[in-house]
Structure formats: structure tokens, C-alpha cells
Design an enzyme around this catalytic site. Structure first.
Site, PDB file in Angstrom:
ATOM      1  N   ASP A  39       0.825  -1.206   0.000  1.00  0.00           N
ATOM      2  CA  ASP A  39       0.000   0.000   0.000  1.00  0.00           C
ATOM      3  C   ASP A  39       0.859   1.255   0.000  1.00  0.00           C
ATOM      4  OD1 ASP A  39      -2.037  -1.738   0.065  1.00  0.00           O
ATOM      5  OD2 ASP A  39      -2.768  -1.214   2.072  1.00  0.00           O
ATOM      6  N   TYR A  42       2.109   1.942  -3.356  1.00  0.00           N
ATOM      7  CA  TYR A  42       0.997   2.414  -4.182  1.00  0.00           C
ATOM      8  C   TYR A  42       0.713   3.883  -3.877  1.00  0.00           C
ATOM      9  CZ  TYR A  42      -3.670   2.815  -6.188  1.00  0.00           C
ATOM     10  OH  TYR A  42      -4.756   3.218  -6.919  1.00  0.00           O
ATOM     11  N   ASP A  43       0.652   4.199  -2.577  1.00  0.00           N
ATOM     12  CA  ASP A  43       0.368   5.583  -2.186  1.00  0.00           C
ATOM     13  C   ASP A  43       1.408   6.534  -2.764  1.00  0.00           C
ATOM     14  OD1 ASP A  43      -1.790   4.667  -0.849  1.00  0.00           O
ATOM     15  OD2 ASP A  43      -0.933   4.863   1.171  1.00  0.00           O
ATOM     16  N   SER A  88     -12.996   6.225  -2.195  1.00  0.00           N
ATOM     17  CA  SER A  88     -11.798   5.906  -1.442  1.00  0.00           C
ATOM     18  C   SER A  88     -11.629   6.955  -0.346  1.00  0.00           C
ATOM     19  CB  SER A  88     -10.634   5.924  -2.417  1.00  0.00           C
ATOM     20  OG  SER A  88      -9.545   5.289  -1.861  1.00  0.00           O
ATOM     21  N   LEU A  89     -10.502   6.965   0.315  1.00  0.00           N
ATOM     22  CA  LEU A  89     -10.245   7.975   1.344  1.00  0.00           C
ATOM     23  C   LEU A  89      -8.995   8.752   0.971  1.00  0.00           C
ATOM     24  CD1 LEU A  89     -10.763   5.855   4.589  1.00  0.00           C
ATOM     25  CD2 LEU A  89     -12.100   7.871   3.960  1.00  0.00           C
ATOM     26  N   GLU A 119     -11.882   5.804  13.834  1.00  0.00           N
ATOM     27  CA  GLU A 119     -11.994   4.341  13.742  1.00  0.00           C
ATOM     28  C   GLU A 119     -10.691   3.792  13.197  1.00  0.00           C
ATOM     29  OE1 GLU A 119     -15.086   4.093  10.872  1.00  0.00           O
ATOM     30  OE2 GLU A 119     -16.549   5.022  12.197  1.00  0.00           O
ATOM     31  N   LYS A 121      -8.529   1.918  10.616  1.00  0.00           N
ATOM     32  CA  LYS A 121      -8.733   1.607   9.198  1.00  0.00           C
ATOM     33  C   LYS A 121      -8.333   0.149   9.017  1.00  0.00           C
ATOM     34  CE  LYS A 121      -7.643   3.322   4.604  1.00  0.00           C
ATOM     35  NZ  LYS A 121      -6.989   2.129   4.033  1.00  0.00           N
ATOM     36  N   ASP A 123      -7.721  -3.314   7.291  1.00  0.00           N
ATOM     37  CA  ASP A 123      -7.289  -3.690   5.959  1.00  0.00           C
ATOM     38  C   ASP A 123      -8.072  -4.910   5.498  1.00  0.00           C
ATOM     39  OD1 ASP A 123      -5.850  -3.117   3.818  1.00  0.00           O
ATOM     40  OD2 ASP A 123      -3.933  -3.848   4.567  1.00  0.00           O
ATOM     41  N   ARG A 142     -16.922  -3.713  -3.837  1.00  0.00           N
ATOM     42  CA  ARG A 142     -16.849  -2.356  -4.322  1.00  0.00           C
ATOM     43  C   ARG A 142     -16.764  -2.285  -5.857  1.00  0.00           C
ATOM     44  NH1 ARG A 142     -12.905   2.340  -2.259  1.00  0.00           N
ATOM     45  NH2 ARG A 142     -11.164   1.359  -3.319  1.00  0.00           N
ATOM     46  N   TYR A 232     -19.412   0.652   8.925  1.00  0.00           N
ATOM     47  CA  TYR A 232     -19.101   2.015   9.345  1.00  0.00           C
ATOM     48  C   TYR A 232     -19.823   3.105   8.571  1.00  0.00           C
ATOM     49  CZ  TYR A 232     -15.635   0.813   5.756  1.00  0.00           C
ATOM     50  OH  TYR A 232     -15.015   0.352   4.629  1.00  0.00           O
ATOM     51  N   LYS A 321      -2.461   7.730   8.185  1.00  0.00           N
ATOM     52  CA  LYS A 321      -1.698   6.484   8.098  1.00  0.00           C
ATOM     53  C   LYS A 321      -0.704   6.330   9.252  1.00  0.00           C
ATOM     54  CE  LYS A 321      -3.111   4.802   4.069  1.00  0.00           C
ATOM     55  NZ  LYS A 321      -2.241   4.294   3.042  1.00  0.00           N
ATOM     56  N   CYS A 415      16.243 -33.227   1.404  1.00  0.00           N
ATOM     57  CA  CYS A 415      15.933 -32.560   2.660  1.00  0.00           C
ATOM     58  C   CYS A 415      17.234 -32.044   3.280  1.00  0.00           C
ATOM     59  CB  CYS A 415      15.241 -33.535   3.613  1.00  0.00           C
ATOM     60  SG  CYS A 415      15.074 -32.897   5.291  1.00  0.00           S
ATOM     61  N   CYS A 418      17.934 -34.317   6.717  1.00  0.00           N
ATOM     62  CA  CYS A 418      18.255 -35.748   6.726  1.00  0.00           C
ATOM     63  C   CYS A 418      18.813 -36.227   5.387  1.00  0.00           C
ATOM     64  CB  CYS A 418      17.027 -36.573   7.097  1.00  0.00           C
ATOM     65  SG  CYS A 418      15.782 -36.571   5.800  1.00  0.00           S
ATOM     66  N   CYS A 433       9.630 -33.484   2.632  1.00  0.00           N
ATOM     67  CA  CYS A 433      10.653 -34.506   2.803  1.00  0.00           C
ATOM     68  C   CYS A 433       9.904 -35.815   3.056  1.00  0.00           C
ATOM     69  CB  CYS A 433      11.528 -34.140   4.004  1.00  0.00           C
ATOM     70  SG  CYS A 433      12.432 -35.525   4.684  1.00  0.00           S
ATOM     71  N   CYS A 438      12.893 -38.477   9.538  1.00  0.00           N
ATOM     72  CA  CYS A 438      13.727 -37.262   9.452  1.00  0.00           C
ATOM     73  C   CYS A 438      13.772 -36.587  10.825  1.00  0.00           C
ATOM     74  CB  CYS A 438      13.127 -36.316   8.416  1.00  0.00           C
ATOM     75  SG  CYS A 438      13.912 -34.700   8.377  1.00  0.00           S
TER      76      CYS A 438
END
Ligand code: IVH
Length: 675
Positions: A39, A42-43, A88-89, A119, A121, A123, A142, A232, A321, A415, A418, A433, A438
Site C-alpha cells: 500500500d 501504491y500511495d 476511497s479515502l 476508527e 482503518k 485492511d 466495491r 461504518y 496512516k 531434505c 536428513c 521430505c 527425518c
């Protein structure tokens, strides 16, 4: 070409590129529920685009991602038009941003005093629910903000989503209520463990797990997923609800049985709201759910209406955030851990780096698919993230020219412990394995055998188990019971007193009973619940051993998968031999059944919350106590079951946070033999 023109061309090219990137990530996030960047990353893209568009307003187009919400509709679900766009916010990453937010709204409504509701947020996945005359009739994701996907049948399987409203909201012609579907971290971790045990692909985080579960084609699968909702927003109501504030909306929700954000609070001014952000940020790892910030909302609905919306977000709310839990570091080595079922799990040793106060030197890499998806190689520079108190994970590889010259990671075909053959069974994501002897598996199995919910052998920790296995003193569970104090005292870092305590703890565990023993044996798919169902049904190992697979599968609550796994386990000579030897040393192989001793709930602790239909609180209590169980007032790690009736209180949230099994009334009746 003039400099201004050149600048503009450069900006234009970057704007185009950012839009392309954002669209791609929107698609990955909203449609495929498989985001490739965090995120925070992205932001960053989004904010850069916003900034460039502010500097060059001539570049803004109606199609720009800043002008709308991402996402489009996937095929396979019927489209549902939302009564108003699901927006969105706007984001704030500092106190200054939040103060600027208030300054902005004060310019729109001068002289106003703003009060706030805050509140967490959460995820999760945004959803819109429609209730008609109190009945849940439709639920949608959405989607692109205007049109979502009809996921009604999947949402119906969510336990804390009321199918029928009570109280003040029950009589409305129609309501549209919005909120979030999410998973508590404890529930998410258990889900991933179960998926891994079953050889199915696991989820990278609770949000993906919630999104993947809600967008399942088969709602029987959704029903097995530990989803919760929190609500909400009252997006529409007919007739109009005469509520004055957001807080009143939340109160009406509560009184109607609609779960609201755990931790919602109201404040008289911005300073208090900022303090709330700081408090939640400090408690971030104890919240029990993943959250990347808090949402500040203007409380007065009249003020909200006056402030209105942009095409992207409401002007009356802002997401404040938390500090990023990410850091950059370098992968030193990729390591393989061998689990109880022989699963080979990759993790990485990284250059130690500090994230939010903790020094990180190990991260999980999930599985071979995840490594391939991320294209992580030893030596790479990576972004890692800590979410809640979960082990940190790699978010992405930072592009470097050297990356290509580093060797690709390959899962070992042997493995690492072993040297036995390791392979990936058909259709599974997990490498295993094959060697049942083992030592790595044996160590993990012994630790599980002695764990609190299994045989509960205190002091049987990792240091002891490692030595017992490495010295060849213990080759199976039964060997534990042959250890004498002398031998135990010869272990490193184990004083005689501790050796005596451990010896007593081992011997004392013999009487735990069949249910615990079956769970302790670590049979694939046989969890605590299934073990106790088998023990209740048969009462003794002897009877269980003579049952056929078909008979096992017919027990209520036991599916064909569990029945087949138990049958396979019991069919193996080595396993039968261990069971015989456990019996020889006096390990109890029976369980008092409800029909016989009438104490099937002995050792089980219950907490009651909400209103049950067919029992008063006292009746429910008596029923539990009669069967040998205990009822306590508050939920702790020691609680086995939380019985949740209508309108459950905070104990329900506590149970979810701690990963404790929640029973609805019908399930409770089965547990007490009245189902
Ligand atoms: S209010 C029109 N409150 O965050 C206002 N959103 O990044 C809509 N979210 O789309 C949102 N917790 O899916 C609101 N307490 C909360 C929230 C919350 C999580 C999600 C929601 C929203 C997204 C925006």
C-alpha cells in the site's frame, strides 16, 4: 523548444507512466486480489501523480485514476449498481497533513467547530449490504466504485453478519450499509496452517485471504473461512433516517445487531483525534487485525453534507496512516526449515534492519511459488514489511542491474536435514521430505506432542527436544516415557532439579485421555476438534482402531478427508507400534463419553456472550458444568470456546483476536449433546 515546454513534456510522460502503473496495480488489487506492491508503494505512486496534476492542471483528464476509484468487475458475478459511488479515502501521513485537512474544511465551513469520530482503518475488502425491512437481501463488493459484484450468497456465510436486524433499523423499507470484510490475524494464521496441512496454496496476508474468500465461486468454501465484517457507513436509507451524527449511526448499528469497528471513539477536537492515532499506532501489534492507519470522520452529518465529496473521496474524512512498517535490506541467504509434516518452508536471513523498534534478521518467504513470483535471489536488495506481530515478509525486490547475474533460487531436491528425497506432490504447493524418520520432523512432532493443548508436558522445550533427538535418546513418542531422571540430568543446560520436574511432567501426562492423545499424535487434518469428536464417539483406542473409514466419515463434523487421513495413519505398522508402546507404558487410551461418565467437557473452559434463543445464561452455564466444563467471565488464551448468541459483546472480538473457537447456538447445542 522552450524550457517550459520541455518540462511539460517530461511531466506529461511521467503522468502517463504513473497512470499506467496505477491502473495496473488497481487491477491487481481490486480485480485479482493479488497485489504486487505494498500500500505504501501504491500511495507513493498515487501521491506523485496527484502532485504532478496539481502542478500541471492542464494534464488532468476525467479518466485519470485521481478522478475515480480503481477496480473493475470480474467475470462470474452479477453486477450490482451501488446507490452512490463507493469512494476511497484521502490520505495523511503526518500531523501537518491532518492539520491541513482541518484547515481545508474550515475554509469550506468557516467558524465551525469540528468534532470527530475515529476508527481503525481495517485492511479488508470494502462491501455494501442491502437490508429490506430488516432482512439482508444483497451484498456486493466495491468493484469499480459504481458497480460491484453480487456476492450475497458468500456474505451469508459470515457469522457476525446479521441476516435479520433487530432494534431501530429493523423497520426501514431499505438500507444500504457499508463496511469491510476482514480476517483477524489469529484466524488468518490458523487458516494458512490448515491450508498448508492440506497442501493447498496459502494467502500472503489477511486482506488477500478475505478478498479471495469473498470472491469464491463456491460458497461452501467461503463458509469454511473465518471471515468477519465491521460496518461504518449508512450510505442510503428509505425512509430517511433522522440521525444527527456519525456516532449516532454507529449506535444505531450496534443496537440493531450490526457489528461496528472495534475501537471506534469520538472526540471533541482534532488534538484528541491525533492522540487517538498515536495511541493506536503504539498498540498496532496488539490490535489483532491488520490496520495501516486510523480514519478521522467529521461527526456531524449536517457538516458532512455541507463538505461533500470529490470524485475520489469524501471531504469530511481522512485516513491518517501509521508509519510505514517497511524497510530495505539485503538477502544474505535463503534457508529451508523442515516442519512437523515434512513441509520444507523457505525463509531468508537478511542484513539486520530496524522496523518500528524491532531488529529484523529473518523473514518468511512463504513457499516456492512466492519466491518465484517475487523473483527473490540471494544477494538481492528487498523491501520487507512487518504487519502486526506476524513474521516479516518480503514485499518486493528493488530493481538492481546485478539481480540478473545472481543465480535463481531452486528448491532443494534433498531434505537439508536428513538428506532424504524432497519433492512436491502433484497439485500441492508445498515441498515435502519423504523420510518419516527425518530428525527435523521428529523434533517438530515431539514439540507438538508436548504442547499445551496436546499432552501438555511442561519444560519439554526446543533445547531439550533437540538434544534428545540429536543424541538418539528419543526416536518416537513412546521413548519419552522411558527417560529416567539420570538421563535427563545428563542433558546440557538442564540442572537435576529441572530434570526431575521434566520427568514428573512427562509421567504426569499419561492420564490426559484419548482426545488429547489423538491430537498429540499429529495426524494430518486431525485437529483438536476432530480428535475430541473421535474420542467422544468411540470412547477408547481399541474401538477406534476397529472402525472402518466409512464409519469414521459418518460422525457428525468429520469429513471424508479427515476420516481417510486417520485411516491411513492407523494403517501404518510403525504408527500402530508406537500406539502399542504408549499403551504399554500406561498412557491412557480412553475417554469418558457423554453416555458413560457424562463428563465430556472436563478440562474445557467456556465463555458466554450475547443472547441465546433457547437458554438463559444460567441454563447454558448449568449445561456446561453438568458435563464437566467450566464457565469463566472473560476470554483468555486458556479459553477453549466462546459461545456467541445474538448481539455478542467485546468477548466475541477477544475470541477472534486470540483465535479461540466461536460457537453459535446450534454448534453449542451439538457440543452439549442437544443438537
Ligand atoms: S470510510 C466514503 N471507514 O478503506 C467513505 N473506510 O482506503 C468510505 N476502510 O474504501 C470509507 N476501514 O474499504 C472507512 N473505518 C473505516 C474504514 C474504511 C477501512 C477502507 C474502505 C475504504 C478504504 C479507503
Amino acid at each position: 523548444m522552450s524550457k517550459a515546454l520541455k518540462d511539460m513534456e517530461k511531466a506529461n510522460a511521467r503522468v502517463e507512466e504513473l497512470r499506467r502503473l496505477i491502473r495496473r496495480h488497481d487491477y491487481l488489487y481490486y480485480v485479482l486480489a493479488r497485489p504486487e506492491i505494498s500500500d505504501a508503494e501504491y500511495d507513493k505512486l498515487f501521491n506523485e501523480l496527484k502532485r504532478l496534476e496539481e502542478q500541471h492542471p492542464e494534464l488532468v483528464t476525467a479518466e485519470s485514476p485521481t478522478q475515480k476509484v480503481g477496480g473493475e468487475i470480474a467475470e462470474g458475478f452479477a453486477p450490482v449498481r451501488h446507490s452512490s459511488p463507493m469512494l476511497s479515502l484521502d490520505n495523511a501521513t503526518s500531523e501537518a497533513d491532518v492539520r491541513e485537512f482541518e484547515a481545508r474544511i474550515k475554509r469550506i465551513i468557516p467558524d465551525a467547530a469540528f468534532k470527530y469520530v475515529c476508527e481503525p482503518k481495517i485492511d479488508g475488502l470494502g462491501i455494501a449490504l442491502v437490508y429490506e425491512r430488516g432482512a439482508f437481501v444483497r451484498g456486493a463488493t466495491r468493484g469499480d466504485g459504481r458497480v460491484g459484484e453480487d456476492v450475497t450468497h458468500n456474505l451469508r456465510t459470515i457469522r457476525n453478519l446479521p441476516k435479520v436486524l433487530r432494534g431501530p433499523l429493523a423497520r426501514y423499507e431499505q438500507l444500504e450499509i457499508r463496511g469491510e470484510v476482514f480476517m483477524w490475524q489469529a484466524a488468518f494464521q490458523k487458516l494458512n496452517r490448515d491450508l498448508e496441512e492440506a497442501g493447498e496454496s496459502t494467502f500472503a496476508n489477511p486482506r488477500n485471504a478475505a478478498a479471495g474468500s469473498v470472491r469464491q465461486k463456491d460458497s461452501r468454501i467461503t463458509a469454511t473461512r473465518p471471515l468477519d465484517v465491521t460496518l461504518y457507513q449508512l450510505a442510503a436509507s428509505s425512509p430517511s433516517a433522522n440521525l444527527g451524527s456519525h456516532w449516532e449511526v454507529l449506535e444505531a448499528f450496534r443496537a440493531s445487531g450490526l457489528p461496528v469497528s472495534p475501537g471506534a471513539r469520538r472526540y471533541r477536537n482534532l488534538d484528541a483525534a491525533i492522540a487517538y492515532h498515536d495511541e493506536m499506532e503504539a498498540k498496532r501489534s496488539e490490535l489483532g487485525f491488520e490496520s495501516d492507519g486510523v480514519v478521522l470522520k467529521v461527526n456531524s452529518l449536517a457538516q458532512q453534507e455541507a463538505l461533500g465529496f470529490t470524485t475520489h473521496h469524501p471531504r469530511w474524512a481522512i485516513a491518517f496512516k501509521f508509519k510505514s512498517q517497511q524497510a530495505r535490506t539485503r538477502i544474505r541467504r535463503i534457508l529451508i526449515n523442515v516442519g512437523r509434516t515434512g513441509a520444507l518452508t523457505p525463509s531468508a536471513e537478511v542484513d539486520p534492519v530496524e522496523i518500528a523498534g524491532a531488529t529484523i534478521s529473518r523473514t518468511t518467504l512463504h513457499n516456492a511459488d512466492e519466491i518465484a513470483r517475487l523473483e527473490v535471489r540471494e544477494g538481492d536488495l528487498v523491501v520487507i514489511e512487518r504487519a502486526g506481530d506476524v513474521i516479516p515478509h518480503v514485499v518486493e525486490v528493488v530493481p538492481e542491474p546485478e539481480h540478473k547475474s545472481r543465480p535463481k533460487f531452486k528448491m532443494p531436491t534433498r531434505c537439508p536435514v536428513c538428506g532424504g528425497r524432497a519433492h512436491r506432490p502433484e497439485g500441492e504447493v508445498v515441498w515435502r521430505c519423504d523420510n518419516a524418520a527425518c530428525p527435523a520432523q521428529l523434533k517438530e512432532r515431539l514439540l507438538h506432542f508436548g504442547s499445551r493443548r496436546a499432552m501438555d508436558i511442561e519444560h519439554l522445550g526446543e533445547a531439550v527436544v533437540n538434544q534428545l533427538v540429536d543424541r538418539g535418546l528419543v526416536k518416537d513418542f513412546a521413548d519419552l516415557y522411558h527417560l529416567d531422571v539420570e538421563t535427563l540430568a545428563s542433558l546440557e543446560r538442564l540442572a537435576r532439579k529441572s530434570a526431575t520436574n521434566l520427568h514428573e511432567a512427562i509421567q504426569g501426562s499419561k492420564g490426559r485421555g484419548l482426545a488429547r492423545l489423538l491430537f498429540a499424535l499429529g495426524i494430518r487434518h486431525v485437529g483438536e476438534h476432530a480428535a475430541s469428536l473421535f474420542a467422544q464417539h468411540y470412547g477408547s483406542m481399541e474401538k477406534l482402531l476397529s472402525a472402518t473409514e466409512e464409519e469414521l466419515a459418518e460422525i457428525y463434523g468429520i469429513g471424508p478427508r479427515i476420516a481417510s487421513s486417520l485411516t491411513q495413519f492407523l494403517a501404518q505398522k510403525e504408527n500402530r507400534r508406537v500406539i502399542d508402546r504408549l499403551q504399554d507404558v500406561g498412557v491412557k487410551m480412553t475417554e469418558q463419553t457423554a453416555a458413560g461418565g457424562k463428563k465430556p467437557l472436563a478440562g474445557k473452559t467456556f465463555v458466554l456472550t450475547g443472547t441465546l434463543e433457547d437458554f438463559s445464561r444460567d441454563e447454558a452455564k448449568v449445561a456446561i458444568i453438568r458435563l464437566g466444563g467450566r464457565v469463566t467471565a472473560s476470554v483468555s488464551k486458556k479459553t477453549h470456546y466462546v459461545v456467541a448468541g445474538a448481539d455478542p459483546g467485546s468477548k466475541y472480538d477477544d475470541a477472534r483476536r486470540l483465535g479461540i473457537r466461536v460457537l453459535n447456538e446450534a454448534e453449542f447445542k451439538k457440543v452439549i449433546g442437544q443438537g
